[in-house]
Design a protein around this motif. Structure first.
Motif, short mmCIF file in Angstrom:
data_model
loop_
_atom_site.label_atom_id
_atom_site.label_comp_id
_atom_site.label_asym_id
_atom_site.label_seq_id
_atom_site.Cartn_x
_atom_site.Cartn_y
_atom_site.Cartn_z
N ALA A 134 0.96 -1.14 -0.11
CA ALA A 134 -0.03 -0.09 0.18
C ALA A 134 0.84 1.19 0.09
CB ALA A 134 -0.93 -0.08 1.12
N ALA A 135 2.05 1.39 0.63
CA ALA A 135 2.78 2.28 0.92
C ALA A 135 3.47 2.56 -0.41
CB ALA A 135 3.90 2.22 1.78
N LEU A 136 3.90 1.53 -1.15
CA LEU A 136 4.65 1.54 -2.36
C LEU A 136 3.64 2.10 -3.46
CD1 LEU A 136 7.50 0.78 -3.21
CD2 LEU A 136 6.53 -1.37 -4.02
N ALA A 137 2.51 1.83 -3.30
CA ALA A 137 1.22 2.11 -4.47
C ALA A 137 1.09 3.57 -4.37
CB ALA A 137 0.15 1.45 -4.33
N ILE A 138 1.01 4.13 -3.16
CA ILE A 138 0.97 5.57 -2.91
C ILE A 138 2.04 6.23 -3.31
CG2 ILE A 138 0.61 7.37 -0.90
CD1 ILE A 138 -0.97 5.20 0.81
N LEU A 224 9.82 2.08 5.40
CA LEU A 224 10.52 0.98 4.86
C LEU A 224 10.57 1.23 3.25
CD1 LEU A 224 11.46 -1.87 4.65
CD2 LEU A 224 9.33 -2.70 4.42
N GLN A 225 9.52 1.98 2.66
CA GLN A 225 9.55 2.06 1.12
C GLN A 225 10.48 3.35 0.60
OE1 GLN A 225 8.72 -0.19 -0.45
NE2 GLN A 225 7.50 -1.25 1.01
N ILE A 226 10.42 4.14 1.45
CA ILE A 226 11.52 5.26 1.39
C ILE A 226 12.73 4.84 1.65
CG2 ILE A 226 12.46 7.40 2.51
CD1 ILE A 226 9.71 7.99 3.49
N ASN A 227 13.10 3.80 2.46
CA ASN A 227 14.27 3.18 2.69
C ASN A 227 14.80 2.38 1.21
OD1 ASN A 227 16.96 2.17 4.23
ND2 ASN A 227 15.73 0.06 3.53
N PHE A 248 12.89 7.93 -8.81
CA PHE A 248 12.63 6.48 -8.32
C PHE A 248 11.50 6.16 -7.52
CE2 PHE A 248 17.09 6.75 -9.33
CZ PHE A 248 17.26 5.49 -9.88
N PHE A 249 10.69 7.24 -7.10
CA PHE A 249 9.38 6.91 -6.64
C PHE A 249 8.26 6.28 -7.76
CE2 PHE A 249 11.27 9.61 -3.53
CZ PHE A 249 10.43 8.93 -2.50
N VAL A 250 8.67 6.44 -8.98
CA VAL A 250 8.28 5.92 -10.21
C VAL A 250 8.71 4.45 -10.40
CG1 VAL A 250 7.37 6.00 -12.60
CG2 VAL A 250 7.38 8.16 -11.18
N ILE A 251 10.05 4.66 -10.60
CA ILE A 251 10.70 3.46 -10.99
C ILE A 251 10.59 2.16 -10.05
CG2 ILE A 251 13.15 2.70 -11.55
CD1 ILE A 251 13.67 5.28 -12.39
N VAL A 252 10.66 2.70 -8.76
CA VAL A 252 10.72 1.38 -7.72
C VAL A 252 9.53 0.54 -7.64
CG1 VAL A 252 11.05 0.91 -5.41
CG2 VAL A 252 12.82 2.38 -6.64
N PRO A 253 8.39 1.42 -7.51
CA PRO A 253 7.05 0.66 -7.42
C PRO A 253 6.62 -0.04 -8.64
CG PRO A 253 7.04 3.06 -6.39
CD PRO A 253 8.20 2.82 -7.25
N LEU A 254 6.85 0.27 -9.93
CA LEU A 254 6.65 -0.32 -11.13
C LEU A 254 7.69 -1.56 -11.16
CD1 LEU A 254 6.02 2.59 -13.74
CD2 LEU A 254 4.53 0.99 -12.92
N ALA A 255 8.95 -1.31 -10.98
CA ALA A 255 9.94 -2.41 -10.91
C ALA A 255 9.58 -3.53 -10.00
CB ALA A 255 11.27 -1.90 -10.83
N ILE A 256 9.25 -3.31 -8.84
CA ILE A 256 8.83 -4.13 -7.69
C ILE A 256 7.60 -5.06 -8.08
CG2 ILE A 256 8.12 -4.63 -5.43
CD1 ILE A 256 10.20 -2.42 -4.57
#
Length: 324
Positions: A134-138, A224-227, A248-256
């Motif tokens: 949820a945090a990552l999606a936000i 955690l997701q900021i980390n 990376f707030f776009v790259i990381v959620p999509l990649a994960i």
């Protein structure tokens, strides 16, 4: 009890995943300049890579604290060192052991061994994962709104992101909101999907409405997701990619989200493909993006080795692992 899949089916699924992984890697490697890839890796800043590995260890610590809060809400308090060791060992199991074992299966076993009922052991991990997603999606939705038209090259991928975020939001609502009639005897739903949904909501009732624990654990999930985002940004800085931190707030959620798809072995192939695509939006060439993907995978393997040491020192192991 559902029947165990046949060995032929197991090996067939594994072979299909291996074929997908190898096919994707072969396609991307054929398009990249391998000498440029290796040159990027050789010139990487080892100090920053070591810092990135340290951030992964920190992430395991945050996960352990979050898990501890969820278990302590139901009077299960095995202690942070125990949960931290279980979290590290689960990384090793997820990376190097057969997929039928799974890192979360190890953590569930450890929670049960610490005194949690089987239902609580599993649901605590479901809620733990759900809050993290949820945090990552936000993060992803805010970042997509921030970058706007710069992400048009993603095609329909951003639509899937919004759909996934909506699903996570619905599951999160089921976790936070106490449903009417919870705990009362009700007739079983007729359809199979309805029965599955009933079992899921009944399981989540262990935490529904318990804001005292859900709010701080969600705050830990955001931390955690900021980390995680900082971890990926540090790796990019180690390779000198020059991608801005907010990207990376776009790259990381999509990649994960993409690497979570159960169609490859440990995300191999998917990892390379998604980073080539996403980093390319910020003018990173394919060779540098491939180097980034491989360095990221190397740090994951290092964490697996650290977890393996912890796993080797454990006094007890789940029966499924002892029998391998």
């Amino acid at each position: 009890m559902p029947s165990e899949p046949s060995p032929i089916r197991k090996y067939g699924v594994f072979a299909l995943k291996a074929a997908i992984s190898l096919g994707l890697v072969a396609y991307i490697v054929a398009r990249a300049d391998l000498s440029a890839v290796m040159s990027s890796i050789e010139l990487a800043n080892l100090g920053l890579i070591a810092l990135a590995i340290g951030l992964q260890v920190l992430g395991a610590g945050i996960i352990s604290i979050r898990w501890s809060l969820l278990l302590s809400e139901h009077d299960v308090r095995p202690g942070l060192p125990y949960l931290f060791g279980s979290t590290l060992a689960s990384i090793f199991v997820r990376q190097f052991m057969p997929s039928i074992i799974g890192g979360d299966a190890l953590r569930a076993h450890d929670a049960w061994r610490a005194g949690a009922g089987k239902g609580l052991a599993v649901v605590s991990l479901v809620v733990d994962r759900l809050l993290g997603l949820a945090a990552l999606a936000i993060f992803a939705l805010i970042a997509v709104a921030y970058f706007g038209t710069e992400l048009l090259d993603l095609g329909n991928l951003w639509i899937w992101l919004i759909a996934g975020a909506g699903l996570i939001a619905a599951l999160l609502a089921l976790t936070f909101i106490r449903l009417p009639g919870g705990g009362t005897q009700q007739s079983d739903p007729v359809s199979k999907p309805a029965r599955i949904l009933r079992k899921f909501t009944d399981a989540l009732s262990l935490y529904q409405g318990r804001y005292r624990v859900l709010l701080p654990t969600f705050a830990l999930s955001v931390l955690l997701q900021i980390n995680v985002v900082v971890f990926y940004w540090i790796l990019s800085e180690a390779l000198g990619l020059g991608v801005p931190f907010p990207a990376f707030f776009v790259i990381v959620p999509l990649a994960i989200f993409v690497m979570m798809a159960p169609v490859s072995i440990n995300g191999i192939g998917l990892r390379e493909a998604i980073f080539v695509l996403l980093l390319g939006l910020w003018a990173v060439d394919e060779s540098a993006a491939l180097a980034f993907a491989w360095v990221e995978f190397a740090t994951v393997l290092v964490m697996g080795v650290i977890g393996g040491i912890v796993f080797a020192l454990r006094r007890t192991r789940p029966a499924a692992i002892r029998e391998l």
